[in-house]
Design an enzyme around this catalytic site. Structure first.
Site, short mmCIF file in Angstrom:
data_model
loop_
_atom_site.label_atom_id
_atom_site.label_comp_id
_atom_site.label_asym_id
_atom_site.label_seq_id
_atom_site.Cartn_x
_atom_site.Cartn_y
_atom_site.Cartn_z
N GLY A 42 -10.08 -6.23 -39.00
CA GLY A 42 -10.80 -7.44 -39.38
C GLY A 42 -11.70 -7.31 -40.60
N ASP A 97 -20.65 -9.62 -32.19
CA ASP A 97 -20.77 -10.66 -31.16
C ASP A 97 -21.76 -10.18 -30.09
OD1 ASP A 97 -20.29 -12.73 -29.38
OD2 ASP A 97 -18.22 -12.23 -29.01
P1 IMP Z 1 -18.61 -7.41 -29.71
O1 IMP Z 1 -18.31 -6.03 -29.20
O2 IMP Z 1 -18.76 -8.39 -28.59
O3 IMP Z 1 -19.79 -7.43 -30.65
O4 IMP Z 1 -17.37 -7.98 -30.52
C1 IMP Z 1 -16.46 -7.19 -31.05
C2 IMP Z 1 -15.19 -7.85 -31.44
O5 IMP Z 1 -14.91 -9.10 -30.80
C3 IMP Z 1 -15.15 -8.17 -32.91
O6 IMP Z 1 -14.97 -7.04 -33.72
C4 IMP Z 1 -13.97 -9.11 -32.94
O7 IMP Z 1 -12.77 -8.36 -32.93
C5 IMP Z 1 -14.07 -9.85 -31.63
N1 IMP Z 1 -14.65 -11.19 -31.83
C6 IMP Z 1 -15.82 -11.65 -31.39
N2 IMP Z 1 -16.02 -12.93 -31.74
C7 IMP Z 1 -14.92 -13.30 -32.45
C8 IMP Z 1 -14.53 -14.53 -33.10
O8 IMP Z 1 -15.23 -15.55 -33.12
N3 IMP Z 1 -13.32 -14.51 -33.72
C9 IMP Z 1 -12.52 -13.41 -33.75
N4 IMP Z 1 -12.85 -12.25 -33.16
C10 IMP Z 1 -14.04 -12.19 -32.51
#
Ligand code: IMP
Length: 194
Positions: A42, A97
């Site tokens: 990403g 996120d």
């Molecule tokens: P976290 O560990 O919850 O902070 O999120 C990690 C991963 O969730 C990110 O690197 C994304 O791959 C995925 N992610 C979270 N929100 C989105 C979104 O709105 N669109 C696409 N991928 C997301």
């Protein structure tokens, strides 16, 4: 027009914000030579645009993560080619996120005796954070909305869009994800005839 997806961050807004981030990083890292480590897949568009706005000698490298088990557990599926020991490391992410992924990744990288560690993310969903983790550079803070484009994907698609879109109606989008291609990329029939 559609009620399914909506463009929320334009190509020109992304460009201007990355110029600002690049200037800030250039000033903060003056006389240092950081290594920017992009988290695949990403962060690739963000990395590519960000490094061209940083007026310093720098290195780039990549790693990939895979998830397993419950609670956002991650491991490094593909590691950097370079050693990070003694380096000023900047993790480059597309989106933070809950913070679970970044929190684990930072701890793994800190164990490598780096000189310093910072994170740059294009998108910060700050209100969704479950674990606090340092975030030194952020492009845009957004709410709790699902985003696509400019690196962010839906089943591997849409990473190549130049702007960022939100999904307004997840059920309708799941039925017909190609609605986003039609809006963001144009009709395939048109592309063939032009
Ligand atoms: P976290 O560990 O919850 O902070 O999120 C990690 C991963 O969730 C990110 O690197 C994304 O791959 C995925 N992610 C979270 N929100 C989105 C979104 O709105 N669109 C696409 N991928 C997301």
């Amino acid at each position: 027009m559609t009620d399914t997806v909506l463009e929320v961050i334009t190509k020109s807004a992304i460009k201007s914000r990355i110029e600002e981030l690049g200037a800030q990083i250039t000033a903060d890292y003056a006389a240092r030579s950081p290594i920017l480590v992009a988290v695949l897949h990403g962060a690739l568009p963000f990395l590519a645009d960000l490094v061209r706005e940083i007026d310093l000698e720098l290195d780039i490298d990549f790693l990939a993560l895979s998830r397993f088990g419950e609670g956002g557990r991650v491991r490094i599926a593909m590691d950097t080619l370079s050693s990070l020991e003694g380096r000023d490391v900047m993790i480059v992410e597309d989106i933070v996120d809950t913070g679970l992924t970044l929190n684990v990744l930072r701890r793994m990288i800190e164990m490598r005796d780096v000189a310093s560690l910072a994170t740059a993310t294009l998108i910060d969903k700050a209100s969704r954070r479950l674990v606090e983790t340092p975030l030194e550079y952020r492009g845009f803070e957004v709410g709790d909305e699902f985003l696509l484009g400019y690196g962010m994907d839906w089943e591997g698609q849409f990473r190549n869009l130049s702007s960022i879109w939100t999904v307004l109606d997840l059920a309708a989008f799941s039925e017909d994800p190609a609605v986003l291609s039609r809006l963001a990329l144009g009709d395939p029939g048109d592309r063939l005839t032009t």
